[in-house]
Each structure stands twice: as structure tokens, then as C-alpha cells.
Motif scaffolding. Structure first.
Motif, PDB file in Angstrom:
ATOM      1  N   MET A  52       0.979  -0.991  -0.004  1.00 47.27           N
ATOM      2  CA  MET A  52      -0.063  -0.018  -0.017  1.00 47.27           C
ATOM      3  C   MET A  52       0.936   1.234   0.113  1.00 47.27           C
ATOM      4  SD  MET A  52      -3.156   0.724   2.682  1.00 47.27           S
ATOM      5  CE  MET A  52      -3.859   2.179   2.770  1.00 47.27           C
ATOM      6  N   ARG A  53       0.890   1.975  -0.949  1.00 45.23           N
ATOM      7  CA  ARG A  53       1.682   3.109  -1.367  1.00 45.23           C
ATOM      8  C   ARG A  53       1.052   4.407  -1.367  1.00 45.23           C
ATOM      9  NH1 ARG A  53       6.818   2.980  -5.071  1.00 45.23           N
ATOM     10  NH2 ARG A  53       6.940   1.149  -3.758  1.00 45.23           N
ATOM     11  N   ALA A  54       1.423   5.285  -0.583  1.00 42.33           N
ATOM     12  CA  ALA A  54       0.918   6.821  -0.936  1.00 42.33           C
ATOM     13  C   ALA A  54       1.389   7.450  -1.890  1.00 42.33           C
ATOM     14  CB  ALA A  54       1.127   7.578   0.473  1.00 42.33           C
ATOM     15  N   MET A  55       0.376   8.020  -2.687  1.00 41.01           N
ATOM     16  CA  MET A  55       0.899   8.696  -4.176  1.00 41.01           C
ATOM     17  C   MET A  55       0.069  10.049  -4.134  1.00 41.01           C
ATOM     18  SD  MET A  55       2.839   9.146  -6.717  1.00 41.01           S
ATOM     19  CE  MET A  55       3.611   7.470  -6.561  1.00 41.01           C
ATOM     20  N   ALA A  56       0.433  11.282  -3.891  1.00 36.24           N
ATOM     21  CA  ALA A  56      -0.488  12.368  -3.969  1.00 36.24           C
ATOM     22  C   ALA A  56      -1.589  12.217  -3.076  1.00 36.24           C
ATOM     23  CB  ALA A  56      -0.638  12.770  -5.480  1.00 36.24           C
ATOM     24  N   THR A  57      -2.674  12.387  -3.493  1.00 35.25           N
ATOM     25  CA  THR A  57      -4.097  12.153  -2.911  1.00 35.25           C
ATOM     26  C   THR A  57      -4.392  10.635  -2.481  1.00 35.25           C
ATOM     27  OG1 THR A  57      -5.296  12.295  -4.986  1.00 35.25           O
ATOM     28  CG2 THR A  57      -4.843  14.605  -3.718  1.00 35.25           C
ATOM     29  N   HIS A  58      -4.023   9.845  -3.094  1.00 37.44           N
ATOM     30  CA  HIS A  58      -4.340   8.499  -3.278  1.00 37.44           C
ATOM     31  C   HIS A  58      -3.237   7.360  -2.604  1.00 37.44           C
ATOM     32  CE1 HIS A  58      -7.670  10.138  -5.480  1.00 37.44           C
ATOM     33  NE2 HIS A  58      -8.270   8.972  -5.774  1.00 37.44           N
ATOM     34  N   HIS A  59      -3.845   6.302  -2.105  1.00 40.20           N
ATOM     35  CA  HIS A  59      -3.196   5.210  -1.931  1.00 40.20           C
ATOM     36  C   HIS A  59      -3.394   4.209  -2.924  1.00 40.20           C
ATOM     37  CE1 HIS A  59      -2.484   5.423   2.391  1.00 40.20           C
ATOM     38  NE2 HIS A  59      -3.775   5.812   2.675  1.00 40.20           N
ATOM     39  N   ILE A  60      -2.245   3.591  -3.521  1.00 33.83           N
ATOM     40  CA  ILE A  60      -2.025   2.650  -4.571  1.00 33.83           C
ATOM     41  C   ILE A  60      -2.010   1.190  -3.787  1.00 33.83           C
ATOM     42  CG2 ILE A  60      -0.816   1.565  -6.604  1.00 33.83           C
ATOM     43  CD1 ILE A  60       0.196   4.367  -6.997  1.00 33.83           C
ATOM     44  N   LEU A  61      -3.192   0.492  -3.939  1.00 32.73           N
ATOM     45  CA  LEU A  61      -3.004  -0.905  -3.282  1.00 32.73           C
ATOM     46  C   LEU A  61      -2.961  -1.844  -4.210  1.00 32.73           C
ATOM     47  CD1 LEU A  61      -6.652  -0.638  -1.704  1.00 32.73           C
ATOM     48  CD2 LEU A  61      -4.540   0.158  -0.735  1.00 32.73           C
ATOM     49  N   ILE A  62      -1.808  -2.642  -4.034  1.00 27.57           N
ATOM     50  CA  ILE A  62      -1.386  -3.760  -4.834  1.00 27.57           C
ATOM     51  C   ILE A  62      -1.520  -5.088  -4.222  1.00 27.57           C
ATOM     52  CG2 ILE A  62       0.445  -4.948  -6.073  1.00 27.57           C
ATOM     53  CD1 ILE A  62       1.878  -1.981  -5.981  1.00 27.57           C
ATOM     54  N   GLY A  63      -2.266  -5.990  -4.944  1.00 27.84           N
ATOM     55  CA  GLY A  63      -3.040  -7.156  -4.391  1.00 27.84           C
ATOM     56  C   GLY A  63      -2.568  -8.442  -5.227  1.00 27.84           C
ATOM     57  N   GLN A  64      -2.165  -9.386  -4.755  1.00 25.32           N
ATOM     58  CA  GLN A  64      -2.102 -10.807  -5.039  1.00 25.32           C
ATOM     59  C   GLN A  64      -3.098 -11.442  -5.243  1.00 25.32           C
ATOM     60  OE1 GLN A  64       1.746 -12.897  -4.356  1.00 25.32           O
ATOM     61  NE2 GLN A  64       0.879 -14.859  -4.848  1.00 25.32           N
ATOM     62  N   VAL A  65      -3.860 -11.837  -6.160  1.00 26.57           N
ATOM     63  CA  VAL A  65      -4.867 -12.447  -6.486  1.00 26.57           C
ATOM     64  C   VAL A  65      -4.947 -13.922  -6.021  1.00 26.57           C
ATOM     65  CG1 VAL A  65      -6.725 -13.056  -8.057  1.00 26.57           C
ATOM     66  CG2 VAL A  65      -5.374 -10.958  -8.400  1.00 26.57           C
ATOM     67  N   GLU A  66      -5.581 -14.233  -5.038  1.00 27.38           N
ATOM     68  CA  GLU A  66      -5.610 -15.396  -4.322  1.00 27.38           C
ATOM     69  C   GLU A  66      -6.886 -16.409  -5.087  1.00 27.38           C
ATOM     70  OE1 GLU A  66      -3.697 -16.618  -1.977  1.00 27.38           O
ATOM     71  OE2 GLU A  66      -2.691 -14.736  -2.115  1.00 27.38           O
ATOM     72  N   ALA A  67      -8.096 -15.710  -5.636  1.00 28.92           N
ATOM     73  CA  ALA A  67      -8.895 -16.480  -6.161  1.00 28.92           C
ATOM     74  C   ALA A  67      -9.687 -15.568  -7.176  1.00 28.92           C
ATOM     75  CB  ALA A  67      -9.888 -17.015  -5.168  1.00 28.92           C
ATOM     76  N   VAL A  68     -10.200 -16.165  -8.194  1.00 28.75           N
ATOM     77  CA  VAL A  68     -10.843 -15.626  -9.310  1.00 28.75           C
ATOM     78  C   VAL A  68     -12.173 -16.259  -9.642  1.00 28.75           C
ATOM     79  CG1 VAL A  68     -11.060 -14.927 -11.611  1.00 28.75           C
ATOM     80  CG2 VAL A  68      -8.821 -14.905 -10.379  1.00 28.75           C
ATOM     81  N   ARG A  69     -13.476 -15.432  -9.494  1.00 28.61           N
ATOM     82  CA  ARG A  69     -14.622 -16.031  -9.838  1.00 28.61           C
ATOM     83  C   ARG A  69     -15.242 -15.399 -10.975  1.00 28.61           C
ATOM     84  NH1 ARG A  69     -18.668 -15.471  -5.242  1.00 28.61           N
ATOM     85  NH2 ARG A  69     -18.974 -13.444  -5.842  1.00 28.61           N
ATOM     86  N   ILE A  70     -15.560 -15.937 -11.983  1.00 28.00           N
ATOM     87  CA  ILE A  70     -16.162 -15.312 -13.187  1.00 28.00           C
ATOM     88  C   ILE A  70     -17.716 -15.698 -12.857  1.00 28.00           C
ATOM     89  CG2 ILE A  70     -16.605 -15.731 -15.707  1.00 28.00           C
ATOM     90  CD1 ILE A  70     -13.583 -15.126 -15.039  1.00 28.00           C
TER      91      ILE A  70
END
Length: 175
Positions: free
Chosen positions: A138-156
Motif C-alpha cells: 500500500m503506497r501513498a501517491m499524492a491524494t491516493h493510496h495505490i493498493l497492490i494485491g496478489q490475486v488468491e482466487a478468481v470467480r467469473i
């Protein structure tokens, strides 16, 4: 041309002010998502357009979240989040999670049908696709946080048209 210039050198072209930037971004269509979290810190979620793929090995994505939002602290503490791509017709849900209906935290889940996948974050049963993620950074960049997530599951989910946001309004994208 020097990319560091903070004003336009071309007559009639507005400078890259925050308002000019927002006006420009209104001309960029984006899929509408509801990003959710649950865990020891509590349950909540928010509406997001700024979602992008980072990598497929390992499956990773990013989400941008306003730093003023209480959801940042919840996601940081819970360490998980789910990205739910909304179908056309889910404008009410988008408005609820955008905070425009007065519901906060877990109250937002009164609308819709939700179930957990691998991480325990709430996932929307009617989402076109859901990416269930563990927070990697989770990185602060200007007015926002950039959340980086590793995908554990995908449901179509069910096939159908998508919900987009363009020109400051919700719009369906036909399948």
C-alpha cells in the motif's frame, strides 16, 4: 518538449490544473468496481474506477483509493480486499459504496448478495468477475493510496453487459 512544464505552452489549451485533469478524465471510460474488505478491523468497501492489471505471474492487480477514505486503514489492517466488477444495472450498489446513500462500513452490505472466497473478503454474487486479493503493498501517491494485491482466487460471474462510468455518468457497455 519538457514534460516537467506545469502550464500549457499552447494558446487555448488549458493548463494541467486539478480541474482540467478531472475534466479530461471524465472523457476516459472506466469499468465500475466495488472493492470490499473484511477481517478483525471490520467490514466495508468503496466504489472504484481506477483498477488495473499489474501481472499474470503472479496474478496481481492494483486499485487506487482516496487517502481520506477510512477504507485504507481497514484494508491495511485486514490485509485483504476483493475487487468486484459491476454488471450494468448495478448503479444503486455503486452509489451505496460511493457513500452517496449515507451507509457506512458493514451497513453497505445490506444491498446485494455477498459470499467469501479464499481471503474472507465479501464478494458480490452478481459481479461479472471477482478478484479476491491479499494486500502486498500500500503506497501513498499524492491524494491516493495505490493498493497492490496478489490475486488468491478468481470467480467469473454471470455473463452480461458491464457498468462503466463515462462523462460523469453510469453507462452500460453491451456484451
Amino acid at each position: 518538449m519538457d514534460g516537467a512544464a506545469s502550464h500549457s505552452m499552447i494558446p487555448g489549451v488549458p493548463a494541467a490544473s486539478p480541474q482540467a485533469y478531472r475534466d479530461g478524465m471524465a472523457h476516459v471510460a472506466g469499468h465500475v468496481h466495488v472493492v470490499t474488505t473484511a477481517g478483525p478491523a471490520g467490514s466495508s468497501g468503496f466504489t472504484a474506477i481506477a483498477v488495473a492489471s499489474v501481472s499474470d505471474e503472479p496474478p496481481t492487480l492494483l486499485v487506487c483509493l482516496n487517502r481520506k477514505s477510512a477504507n485504507g486503514a481497514l484494508i491495511a489492517s485486514n490485509g485483504v480486499f476483493a475487487v468486484n466488477a459491476l454488471p450494468a444495472g448495478a448503479e444503486g450498489l455503486a452509489e451505496t459504496f460511493a457513500g452517496r446513500r449515507g451507509h457506512v462500513g458493514a451497513e453497505r452490505f445490506r444491498e446485494g448478495s455477498w459470499s467469501p472466497l479464499a481471503t474472507g473478503a465479501p464478494t458480490l454474487d452478481i459481479a461479472l468477475v471477482t478478484f479476491d486479493c491479499r494486500l502486498v503493498e500500500m503506497r501513498a501517491m499524492a491524494t491516493h493510496h495505490i493498493l497492490i494485491g496478489q490475486v488468491e482466487a478468481v470467480r467469473i460471474g454471470p455473463a452480461g453487459p458491464a457498468l462503466a462510468y463515462f462523462d460523469r455518468a453510469y453507462r452500460p457497455i453491451p456484451r
